[in-house]
Design a protein around this motif. Structure first.
Motif, PDB file in Angstrom:
ATOM      1  N   LEU A  90       5.089  -3.891   1.354  1.00  0.00           N
ATOM      2  CA  LEU A  90       6.285  -2.501   1.849  1.00  0.00           C
ATOM      3  C   LEU A  90       6.805  -2.531   3.213  1.00  0.00           C
ATOM      4  CD1 LEU A  90       5.397   0.517  -0.097  1.00  0.00           C
ATOM      5  CD2 LEU A  90       6.676  -1.344  -1.223  1.00  0.00           C
ATOM      6  N   ASP A  91       5.817  -3.518   4.397  1.00  0.00           N
ATOM      7  CA  ASP A  91       6.171  -3.682   5.120  1.00  0.00           C
ATOM      8  C   ASP A  91       6.084  -2.351   6.027  1.00  0.00           C
ATOM      9  OD1 ASP A  91       6.756  -5.324   7.361  1.00  0.00           O
ATOM     10  OD2 ASP A  91       9.026  -5.382   7.603  1.00  0.00           O
ATOM     11  N   THR A  92       5.463  -1.487   5.965  1.00  0.00           N
ATOM     12  CA  THR A  92       5.297  -0.171   6.228  1.00  0.00           C
ATOM     13  C   THR A  92       3.926  -0.265   7.856  1.00  0.00           C
ATOM     14  OG1 THR A  92       3.480   1.060   4.735  1.00  0.00           O
ATOM     15  CG2 THR A  92       6.046   0.806   4.653  1.00  0.00           C
TER      16      THR A  92
ATOM     17  N   VAL B  55      -1.741   5.830   0.119  1.00  0.00           N
ATOM     18  CA  VAL B  55       0.192   5.894   0.389  1.00  0.00           C
ATOM     19  C   VAL B  55       0.895   5.158   1.777  1.00  0.00           C
ATOM     20  CG1 VAL B  55       1.312   8.105   1.834  1.00  0.00           C
ATOM     21  CG2 VAL B  55      -0.826   8.745   0.388  1.00  0.00           C
ATOM     22  N   ALA B  56       1.582   5.131   1.495  1.00  0.00           N
ATOM     23  CA  ALA B  56       3.348   4.074   1.425  1.00  0.00           C
ATOM     24  C   ALA B  56       3.954   5.376   2.648  1.00  0.00           C
ATOM     25  CB  ALA B  56       3.723   3.467   1.055  1.00  0.00           C
ATOM     26  N   ASP B  57       3.953   5.093   3.766  1.00  0.00           N
ATOM     27  CA  ASP B  57       4.960   6.526   4.692  1.00  0.00           C
ATOM     28  C   ASP B  57       6.173   5.451   5.225  1.00  0.00           C
ATOM     29  OD1 ASP B  57       5.655   7.621   6.065  1.00  0.00           O
ATOM     30  OD2 ASP B  57       4.439   8.087   8.173  1.00  0.00           O
ATOM     31  N   LEU B  58       6.800   5.723   4.154  1.00  0.00           N
ATOM     32  CA  LEU B  58       8.354   5.345   4.578  1.00  0.00           C
ATOM     33  C   LEU B  58       9.282   5.708   5.694  1.00  0.00           C
ATOM     34  CD1 LEU B  58       7.556   4.162   1.261  1.00  0.00           C
ATOM     35  CD2 LEU B  58      10.192   3.801   1.077  1.00  0.00           C
TER      36      LEU B  58
ATOM     37  N   ARG C 297      -8.986  -0.381   0.920  1.00  0.00           N
ATOM     38  CA  ARG C 297      -8.898  -0.994   2.087  1.00  0.00           C
ATOM     39  C   ARG C 297      -8.062  -1.586   1.503  1.00  0.00           C
ATOM     40  NH1 ARG C 297     -13.278   1.353   4.967  1.00  0.00           N
ATOM     41  NH2 ARG C 297     -13.175   2.576   6.330  1.00  0.00           N
ATOM     42  N   ARG C 298      -8.650  -3.010   0.861  1.00  0.00           N
ATOM     43  CA  ARG C 298      -7.516  -4.140   0.671  1.00  0.00           C
ATOM     44  C   ARG C 298      -6.070  -3.641  -0.132  1.00  0.00           C
ATOM     45  NH1 ARG C 298     -13.287  -5.348  -0.289  1.00  0.00           N
ATOM     46  NH2 ARG C 298     -12.791  -5.311  -2.243  1.00  0.00           N
ATOM     47  N   VAL C 299      -6.695  -2.955  -0.883  1.00  0.00           N
ATOM     48  CA  VAL C 299      -5.648  -2.497  -1.829  1.00  0.00           C
ATOM     49  C   VAL C 299      -4.181  -2.018  -0.684  1.00  0.00           C
ATOM     50  CG1 VAL C 299      -4.441  -1.103  -3.592  1.00  0.00           C
ATOM     51  CG2 VAL C 299      -6.157  -2.355  -4.110  1.00  0.00           C
ATOM     52  N   GLY C 300      -4.904  -1.044  -0.458  1.00  0.00           N
ATOM     53  CA  GLY C 300      -3.302  -0.397   0.771  1.00  0.00           C
ATOM     54  C   GLY C 300      -3.362  -1.039   1.129  1.00  0.00           C
ATOM     55  N   LYS C 301      -3.742  -2.465   2.171  1.00  0.00           N
ATOM     56  CA  LYS C 301      -2.934  -3.174   3.340  1.00  0.00           C
ATOM     57  C   LYS C 301      -2.018  -3.524   2.599  1.00  0.00           C
ATOM     58  CE  LYS C 301      -4.804  -6.531   6.450  1.00  0.00           C
ATOM     59  NZ  LYS C 301      -6.026  -6.605   7.156  1.00  0.00           N
ATOM     60  N   ARG C 302      -2.841  -4.160   1.045  1.00  0.00           N
ATOM     61  CA  ARG C 302      -1.438  -5.323   0.016  1.00  0.00           C
ATOM     62  C   ARG C 302       0.037  -4.257  -0.058  1.00  0.00           C
ATOM     63  NH1 ARG C 302      -4.462  -8.665  -3.916  1.00  0.00           N
ATOM     64  NH2 ARG C 302      -1.807  -9.934  -4.318  1.00  0.00           N
ATOM     65  N   LEU C 303       0.068  -2.807  -0.042  1.00  0.00           N
ATOM     66  CA  LEU C 303       0.760  -2.379  -0.500  1.00  0.00           C
ATOM     67  C   LEU C 303       1.466  -2.179   0.878  1.00  0.00           C
ATOM     68  CD1 LEU C 303       2.264  -0.735  -2.174  1.00  0.00           C
ATOM     69  CD2 LEU C 303       1.082   0.907  -1.668  1.00  0.00           C
TER      70      LEU C 303
END
Length: 172
Positions: free
Chosen positions: A154-156, A89-92, A144-150
């Motif tokens: 996105l700069d979230t 999940v990305a929180d924009l 965690r690594r995949v989420g960190k890259r995403l």
């Protein structure tokens, strides 16, 4: 998309014995703590009926229902309680960089990867973007690594633990 469709699609493919964690907090009073915390077996139709009743009751109160994005293997709210990862999940929200910049980068990304859902987060223009994994991921360090890259792309906000709780779509 209703919360039923959202959750059933999100949890498709996970072990039916996994648990959905829900927390009800008083709106605007999250620091006071959780008013109600429950765990529902994902594969139990009776649990989904109870969940429906909880959501309907929540709509009558100034409260919020949060859910564990990733299912639990046991009752608990720590990373060690997570059965597997199903979505990043990305929180924009414009907190780390401009909201416009985050949305532009998201626009570039969705040309390559389609998000599972975009959920308004309560503030105008803000949202949570869910990227469902093709299959459940049991290696939480890899998740965690995949989420960190995403989130870096996105700069979230930089971190999202596997036990992350988010506002349940359709619970407002």
């Amino acid at each position: 998309m209703s919360w039923v469709h959202f959750l059933s699609g999100l949890y498709r493919g996970v072990p039916l014995s996994s648990l959905l964690e829900l927390r009800v907090t008083h709106e605007g009073n999250c620091k006071k703590g959780v008013a109600d915390r429950r765990f529902f077996p994902i594969g139990d139709p009776a649990a989904w009926r109870c969940l429906q009743e909880l959501i309907e009751a929540n709509l009558q109160l100034p409260s919020m229902v949060a859910f564990g994005v990733n299912p639990r293997k046991q009752k608990g709210g720590s990373d060690e309680d997570v059965a597997c990862a199903v979505a990043v999940v990305a929180d924009l929200d414009g907190n780390k960089s401009s909201l416009e910049g985050q949305k532009q980068r998201l626009g570039d990304l969705i040309k390559q990867v389609k998000p599972y859902a975009w959920v308004a987060s309560g503030s105008a223009g803000h949202g949570h973007v869910y990227f469902k994994l093709e299959t459940p991921e049991y290696d939480l360090e890899r998740f965690r690594r995949v989420g960190k890259r995403l989130r870096k792309f996105l700069d979230t906000d930089p971190s999202e633990p596997p036990m992350k709780m988010m506002r349940l779509p359709g619970s407002l």
